[in-house]
Enzyme design. Structure first.
Site, PDB file in Angstrom:
ATOM      1  N   LYS A 150       0.840  -1.209   0.000  1.00 49.89           N
ATOM      2  CA  LYS A 150       0.000   0.000   0.000  1.00 49.89           C
ATOM      3  C   LYS A 150       0.872   1.255   0.000  1.00 49.89           C
ATOM      4  O   LYS A 150       0.582   2.232  -0.699  1.00 49.89           O
ATOM      5  CB  LYS A 150      -0.912   0.005   1.218  1.00 49.89           C
ATOM      6  CG  LYS A 150      -1.697   1.302   1.360  1.00 49.89           C
ATOM      7  CD  LYS A 150      -2.631   1.289   2.561  1.00 49.89           C
ATOM      8  CE  LYS A 150      -3.370   2.621   2.679  1.00 49.89           C
ATOM      9  NZ  LYS A 150      -4.379   2.622   3.763  1.00 49.89           N
ATOM     10  N   HIS A 284      -8.029 -30.648 -33.846  1.00 51.95           N
ATOM     11  CA  HIS A 284      -8.951 -29.584 -33.431  1.00 51.95           C
ATOM     12  C   HIS A 284      -9.798 -30.031 -32.237  1.00 51.95           C
ATOM     13  O   HIS A 284     -11.012 -29.869 -32.219  1.00 51.95           O
ATOM     14  CB  HIS A 284      -9.841 -29.149 -34.595  1.00 51.95           C
ATOM     15  CG  HIS A 284      -9.075 -28.607 -35.750  1.00 51.95           C
ATOM     16  ND1 HIS A 284      -9.613 -28.440 -37.006  1.00 51.95           N
ATOM     17  CD2 HIS A 284      -7.784 -28.197 -35.858  1.00 51.95           C
ATOM     18  CE1 HIS A 284      -8.707 -27.957 -37.823  1.00 51.95           C
ATOM     19  NE2 HIS A 284      -7.593 -27.805 -37.146  1.00 51.95           N
TER      20      HIS A 284
END
Length: 524
Positions: A150, A284
């Site tokens: 922070k 695929h």
């Protein structure tokens, strides 16, 4: 309470005068401490971390000397003190903060080095108790990390040993840490605590058996950036821990589409036991052919014969060590990826001659992780249990007048293993441990069946005496009739249609054996 934020954050490089170090993972700690000491940084530490630093002959000040309070509750409380957090959270560019900490006798801390108890590793232990797991929930660590992150404008936070090298290089070169580096370190720190909290939340969700979970917490590290997604104009990356499952030890980096295909390959091959020599060819994400045989080469040839066109540029996966004989057969056409638990030296000598071919070693079966399945949709995602449970023939029900022969039952079980990995509406014809025709991804089951029959005919494969598997129920009897006319003598399907009786009657009319599994494997 009203907040009075600074109008702007300072962006000047940060000089490190004082560091707080308290780490669970002590990798790289001695080297980091030496660089800090050589740079004139005062080091504050605790417990085992302090011992490691002192062993290097580096002076360390214990946290209790700063706080005036000995650690207590078996070390649970040691850094949670205003003298520590005031030093971390003080905005040293903000005059009121400086005046206040001076009044309180608090000295700023410009560097925090903290990593957390290994909670994920602990709860992964099969026999871990709830009491043991909760002791690995770090409290002071996340608090210090978040406080430092922070206040990144005034503090640097190192939350992983992987950050030490870049940090020390910058410190030695510039004698300070830039705002850009501090900002990135803060981002990494918040990601670290978020991942930690997600793991704890998920543990308690499992503990109380909450179904469905009131909130899903997904925190996955970046595995690698990909060149592009499904298409070149799409940016993409892969997240998680793929390295636990596979080792892509030869060839180019896997692409986005490669990962999808490999996932399909790993899923289907996990359905076959070590006693079966099995091979699947994926194109695929859909199997173009699957086979089991007395040899691995035989299994490959069975899979390949289902569809001799689609395997070009596809993926071959096997569940046994890949031998030279099978490798030679695979090498006859261009195969983009070959996957196996291991490779013989002779097969590697052959297969590695093509630099662009990827070779992947299976390290862990996906069936060992009965996990979750997620799909992104508008506004969020869908979640379900992964469909990985093996079929249980004890749950099957023979519903026709004629029971399947021993060979038909083998063919039915084989086709049922395969059909669960085909996109719906899925149809698989199979016989003697090989797929003969596969139909998938159609808007009607009849269309899929027609495609499967047409593919078999194209390859000159007879469907006479074959078994047919359907991933979901036959809505009408005409599907069974078409299968019978194509040559199938046995059917396996979930059942559950309002017309089941008509479908069963049609099977009896053609003297077919039909097995209902009571469980469908629809893949939308």
């Amino acid at each position: 309470m009203s907040l009075k934020p600074l109008s702007s954050l300072p962006t000047t490089p940060l000089t490190i005068k004082r560091a707080l170090i308290s780490v669970s993972d002590k990798t790289g700690l001695p080297k980091l401490a030496k660089v800090l000491h050589a740079s004139g940084v005062e080091i504050i530490s605790t417990g085992g971390t302090a011992k490691v630093i002192k062993a290097e002959g580096i002076p360390v000040k214990d946290v209790s000397e700063i706080t005036g309070f000995e650690e207590c509750l078996d070390g649970r409380v040691k850094t949670l003190h205003p003298m520590m957090h005031g030093g971390i959270l003080a905005r040293t560019s903000h005059k009121p903060d400086v005046e206040e900490i001076d009044k309180l006798g608090i000295t700023p801390i410009e560097l925090v080095v903290v990593n957390l108890y290994p909670f994920k590793d602990k709860v992964a232990e099969p026999e871990v108790t709830e009491a043991e797991a909760t002791e690995f929930i770090d409290i002071g660590g996340p608090t210090m990390i978040r406080a430092a992150a922070k206040n990144f404008a005034h503090v640097a936070i190192l939350s992983s040993p992987s950050q030490y090298a870049g940090f020390t290089e910058e410190l030695e070169e510039k004698m300070a840490i830039s705002i850009e580096s501090r900002r990135k370190l803060a981002k990494d720190a918040f990601a670290h605590t978020a991942d930690y909290d997600a793991a704890i939340t998920n543990y308690f969700t499992d503990l109380i058996d909450e179904e469905p979970a009131k909130q899903i917490n997904i925190s996955l590290p970046l595995s690698q950036e990909l060149r592009y997604g499904e298409n070149p104009h799409q940016k993409a990356a892969v997240y998680g821990d793929q390295d636990s499952f596979i080792d892509c030890f030869h060839g180019k980096q896997l692409s986005y589409n490669n990962y999808l295909d490999v996932d399909s390959a790993l899923n289907i091959i996990s359905d076959f036991t070590d006693e079966e020599k099995a091979c699947a060819i994926i194109k695929h994400t859909i199997p173009s052919g699957v086979g089991v045989g007395e040899s691995l080469r035989s299994a490959y040839e069975k899979a390949f014969s289902t569809d001799r066109v689609s395997p070009f540029g596809g993926i071959v996966v096997v569940n046994q060590e890949l031998d030279l004989d099978t490798a030679k057969a695979i090498d006859e056409i261009f195969t983009e990826i070959i996957i196996a638990p291991s490779f013989s030296e002779e097969s590697l000598e052959l297969l590695t001659q093509k630099k662009n071919r990827r070779l992947i070693r299976i390290k862990m079966s996906v069936s060992e992780v009965q996990g979750s399945s997620f799909r992104s949709i508008f506004g969020g995602l869908l979640h379900q249990q992964a469909d990985l449970l093996p079929a249980d023939p004890k749950e099957f029900e023979v519903v026709t007048n004629r029971k399947p022969t021993e060979q038909e039952m083998k063919d039915l079980l084989f086709s049922w293993k395969v059909v669960r990995h085909i996109k719906s509406n899925a149809i698989v014809y199979a016989k003697d441990g090989r797929t003969l025709g596969i139909g998938s991804g159609q808007t009607s089951r009849v269309d899929s069946s027609e495609i499967a029959v047409a593919k078999a005919a194209k390859e000159g494969l007879s469907l006479s005496g074959s078994a047919i598997a359907s991933d979901a129920f036959f809505p009408f009897a005409d599907g069974v009739e078409a299968a019978a006319k194509a040559g199938a003598t046995a059917v396996i399907q979930p059942g559950g249609s309002i017309r089941d009786e008509e479908v069963i009657a049609k099977a009896n009319e053609f003297d077919m054996a039909m097995v209902l599994t009571g469980k469908r494997h629809f893949r939308h």
